[in-house]
Design a protein around this motif. Structure first.
Motif, PDB file in Angstrom:
ATOM      1  N   ILE A   1      76.775  68.419   5.280  1.00 44.81           N
ATOM      2  CA  ILE A   1      75.610  68.020   6.082  1.00 44.81           C
ATOM      3  C   ILE A   1      74.569  69.144   6.093  1.00 44.81           C
ATOM      4  O   ILE A   1      73.368  68.894   5.952  1.00 44.81           O
ATOM      5  CB  ILE A   1      76.029  67.644   7.519  1.00 44.81           C
ATOM      6  CG1 ILE A   1      77.110  66.554   7.504  1.00 44.81           C
ATOM      7  CG2 ILE A   1      74.817  67.203   8.334  1.00 44.81           C
ATOM      8  CD1 ILE A   1      76.860  65.378   6.605  1.00 44.81           C
ATOM      9  N   LYS A   2      75.031  70.387   6.246  1.00 43.19           N
ATOM     10  CA  LYS A   2      74.120  71.535   6.233  1.00 43.19           C
ATOM     11  C   LYS A   2      73.366  71.590   4.903  1.00 43.19           C
ATOM     12  O   LYS A   2      72.153  71.815   4.867  1.00 43.19           O
ATOM     13  CB  LYS A   2      74.905  72.827   6.461  1.00 43.19           C
ATOM     14  CG  LYS A   2      74.039  74.062   6.551  1.00 43.19           C
ATOM     15  CD  LYS A   2      74.889  75.279   6.938  1.00 43.19           C
ATOM     16  CE  LYS A   2      74.006  76.484   7.178  1.00 43.19           C
ATOM     17  NZ  LYS A   2      73.948  77.386   6.063  1.00 43.19           N
ATOM     18  N   LYS A   3      74.077  71.336   3.814  1.00 46.30           N
ATOM     19  CA  LYS A   3      73.443  71.330   2.482  1.00 46.30           C
ATOM     20  C   LYS A   3      72.417  70.196   2.388  1.00 46.30           C
ATOM     21  O   LYS A   3      71.314  70.404   1.866  1.00 46.30           O
ATOM     22  CB  LYS A   3      74.515  71.185   1.395  1.00 46.30           C
ATOM     23  CG  LYS A   3      73.975  71.259  -0.013  1.00 46.30           C
ATOM     24  CD  LYS A   3      75.093  71.163  -1.036  1.00 46.30           C
ATOM     25  CE  LYS A   3      74.532  71.091  -2.440  1.00 46.30           C
ATOM     26  NZ  LYS A   3      75.548  70.761  -3.437  1.00 46.30           N
TER      27      LYS A   3
ATOM     28  N   ARG B   1      63.369  60.518  10.870  1.00 46.55           N
ATOM     29  CA  ARG B   1      62.763  61.781  10.462  1.00 46.55           C
ATOM     30  C   ARG B   1      63.770  62.649   9.720  1.00 46.55           C
ATOM     31  O   ARG B   1      64.986  62.406   9.792  1.00 46.55           O
ATOM     32  CB  ARG B   1      62.238  62.532  11.678  1.00 46.55           C
ATOM     33  CG  ARG B   1      63.327  62.932  12.668  1.00 46.55           C
ATOM     34  CD  ARG B   1      62.827  63.903  13.720  1.00 46.55           C
ATOM     35  NE  ARG B   1      63.800  64.168  14.763  1.00 46.55           N
ATOM     36  CZ  ARG B   1      64.829  65.000  14.658  1.00 46.55           C
ATOM     37  NH1 ARG B   1      65.048  65.660  13.529  1.00 46.55           N
ATOM     38  NH2 ARG B   1      65.661  65.187  15.666  1.00 46.55           N
ATOM     39  N   LYS B   2      63.244  63.683   9.062  1.00 51.10           N
ATOM     40  CA  LYS B   2      64.126  64.648   8.416  1.00 51.10           C
ATOM     41  C   LYS B   2      64.938  65.368   9.483  1.00 51.10           C
ATOM     42  O   LYS B   2      64.424  65.708  10.546  1.00 51.10           O
ATOM     43  CB  LYS B   2      63.331  65.666   7.594  1.00 51.10           C
ATOM     44  CG  LYS B   2      62.884  65.109   6.266  1.00 51.10           C
ATOM     45  CD  LYS B   2      62.415  66.207   5.332  1.00 51.10           C
ATOM     46  CE  LYS B   2      62.082  65.546   3.991  1.00 51.10           C
ATOM     47  NZ  LYS B   2      61.861  66.524   2.957  1.00 51.10           N
ATOM     48  N   ALA B   3      66.194  65.597   9.182  1.00 55.69           N
ATOM     49  CA  ALA B   3      67.069  66.329  10.088  1.00 55.69           C
ATOM     50  C   ALA B   3      66.761  67.821  10.010  1.00 55.69           C
ATOM     51  O   ALA B   3      66.297  68.314   8.975  1.00 55.69           O
ATOM     52  CB  ALA B   3      68.527  66.076   9.726  1.00 55.69           C
ATOM     53  N   THR B   4      67.023  68.520  11.094  1.00 57.88           N
ATOM     54  CA  THR B   4      66.904  69.972  11.125  1.00 57.88           C
ATOM     55  C   THR B   4      68.289  70.562  11.387  1.00 57.88           C
ATOM     56  O   THR B   4      69.207  69.853  11.839  1.00 57.88           O
ATOM     57  CB  THR B   4      65.944  70.444  12.238  1.00 57.88           C
ATOM     58  OG1 THR B   4      66.553  70.165  13.509  1.00 57.88           O
ATOM     59  CG2 THR B   4      64.592  69.746  12.134  1.00 57.88           C
ATOM     60  N   LEU B   5      68.427  71.839  11.133  1.00 53.90           N
ATOM     61  CA  LEU B   5      69.716  72.488  11.399  1.00 53.90           C
ATOM     62  C   LEU B   5      70.090  72.390  12.878  1.00 53.90           C
ATOM     63  O   LEU B   5      71.283  72.358  13.204  1.00 53.90           O
ATOM     64  CB  LEU B   5      69.698  73.942  10.918  1.00 53.90           C
ATOM     65  CG  LEU B   5      69.688  74.107   9.395  1.00 53.90           C
ATOM     66  CD1 LEU B   5      69.557  75.574   9.018  1.00 53.90           C
ATOM     67  CD2 LEU B   5      70.930  73.494   8.751  1.00 53.90           C
ATOM     68  N   ASN B   6      69.106  72.307  13.758  1.00 54.03           N
ATOM     69  CA  ASN B   6      69.396  72.135  15.190  1.00 54.03           C
ATOM     70  C   ASN B   6      70.069  70.789  15.477  1.00 54.03           C
ATOM     71  O   ASN B   6      70.722  70.629  16.499  1.00 54.03           O
ATOM     72  CB  ASN B   6      68.119  72.255  16.024  1.00 54.03           C
ATOM     73  CG  ASN B   6      67.584  73.670  16.067  1.00 54.03           C
ATOM     74  OD1 ASN B   6      68.328  74.632  15.873  1.00 54.03           O
ATOM     75  ND2 ASN B   6      66.292  73.804  16.307  1.00 54.03           N
ATOM     76  N   ASP B   7      69.883  69.818  14.586  1.00 56.29           N
ATOM     77  CA  ASP B   7      70.489  68.491  14.751  1.00 56.29           C
ATOM     78  C   ASP B   7      71.955  68.463  14.327  1.00 56.29           C
ATOM     79  O   ASP B   7      72.679  67.509  14.649  1.00 56.29           O
ATOM     80  CB  ASP B   7      69.740  67.445  13.913  1.00 56.29           C
ATOM     81  CG  ASP B   7      68.292  67.255  14.323  1.00 56.29           C
ATOM     82  OD1 ASP B   7      67.993  67.367  15.530  1.00 56.29           O
ATOM     83  OD2 ASP B   7      67.473  66.983  13.422  1.00 56.29           O
ATOM     84  N   LEU B   8      72.384  69.484  13.586  1.00 62.66           N
ATOM     85  CA  LEU B   8      73.718  69.465  12.976  1.00 62.66           C
ATOM     86  C   LEU B   8      74.847  69.178  13.968  1.00 62.66           C
ATOM     87  O   LEU B   8      75.708  68.341  13.673  1.00 62.66           O
ATOM     88  CB  LEU B   8      73.966  70.773  12.208  1.00 62.66           C
ATOM     89  CG  LEU B   8      75.253  70.828  11.395  1.00 62.66           C
ATOM     90  CD1 LEU B   8      75.259  69.778  10.297  1.00 62.66           C
ATOM     91  CD2 LEU B   8      75.449  72.208  10.788  1.00 62.66           C
ATOM     92  N   PRO B   9      74.881  69.812  15.152  1.00 64.01           N
ATOM     93  CA  PRO B   9      75.993  69.496  16.073  1.00 64.01           C
ATOM     94  C   PRO B   9      76.066  68.014  16.452  1.00 64.01           C
ATOM     95  O   PRO B   9      77.157  67.424  16.446  1.00 64.01           O
ATOM     96  CB  PRO B   9      75.705  70.379  17.299  1.00 64.01           C
ATOM     97  CG  PRO B   9      74.917  71.527  16.749  1.00 64.01           C
ATOM     98  CD  PRO B   9      74.054  70.921  15.662  1.00 64.01           C
ATOM     99  N   GLN B  10      74.913  67.397  16.766  1.00 65.48           N
ATOM    100  CA  GLN B  10      74.917  65.962  17.110  1.00 65.48           C
ATOM    101  C   GLN B  10      75.304  65.114  15.907  1.00 65.48           C
ATOM    102  O   GLN B  10      76.034  64.128  16.042  1.00 65.48           O
ATOM    103  CB  GLN B  10      73.527  65.527  17.604  1.00 65.48           C
ATOM    104  CG  GLN B  10      73.246  65.805  19.052  1.00 65.48           C
ATOM    105  CD  GLN B  10      71.947  65.121  19.477  1.00 65.48           C
ATOM    106  OE1 GLN B  10      71.930  63.916  19.724  1.00 65.48           O
ATOM    107  NE2 GLN B  10      70.873  65.892  19.556  1.00 65.48           N
TER     108      GLN B  10
END
Length: 168
Positions: A45-47, A6-15
């Motif tokens: 990654i955020k971008k 799935r598409k990543a979300t900003l909440n996924d960034l730490p993992q």
């Protein structure tokens, strides 16, 4: 196991960042120069995520892998020392990393299968990618998944191996 892509979300960034840090260290331990220069990093990654290009593979709540997927968006690929299999639309992927907790389960190939499904779902029959000359693990994954070596591209300051797979 039921893996979901799935598409990543900003909440996924730490993992995601933990997984990429593991991969960066692994590349170093393998003697590779790839990813030893501050790239990728959380800003990249955020971008990816903000542009809708960041994707994760999950097993339940755990993120097992990350990659960025773009369509027709890799300027470096316009000049190849060699020849691509096609000049048609293509999907390109970057920053593939599998969690060290899930290595050895064939998840790199599974992720490539998800990327190929993404291409098919967008009516694109070509997937292109590149890797460092010294990234033996990724070269092996490309060969195992049926990618064809097409030549060299110049990317991020160095020459890299270029691969393509036709989805027919």
């Amino acid at each position: 196991m039921e893996y979901i892509f799935r598409k990543a979300t900003l909440n996924d960034l730490p993992q995601i960042w933990v997984i990429l840090q593991q991969a960066i260290l692994s590349r170093k331990e393998d003697g590779s120069n790839q990813w030893q220069d501050g790239y990728p990093n959380p800003t990249v990654i955020k971008k990816d995520i903000e542009q809708g290009a960041g994707f994760v593979m999950t097993d339940g709540d755990a993120i097992t892998g990350y990659c960025a997927i773009l369509i027709n968006d890799e300027p470096a690929y316009s000049e190849i020392k060699g020849k691509w299999l096609t000049d048609d639309d293509f999907v390109v992927f970057h920053r593939v990393a599998i969690s060290e907790d899930h290595l050895g389960k064939g998840l790199s190939v599974k992720m490539l299968n998800f990327i190929e499904d993404f291409a098919r779902n967008n009516n694109i029959n070509s997937v292109k990618a590149d890797t460092n000359f010294d990234n033996g693990a990724m070269k092996h994954v490309f060969e195992k998944a049926g990618y064809v070596y097409c030549g060299e591209v110049f990317f991020r300051g160095s020459s890299r191996l270029a691969y393509e797979k036709l989805l027919t």
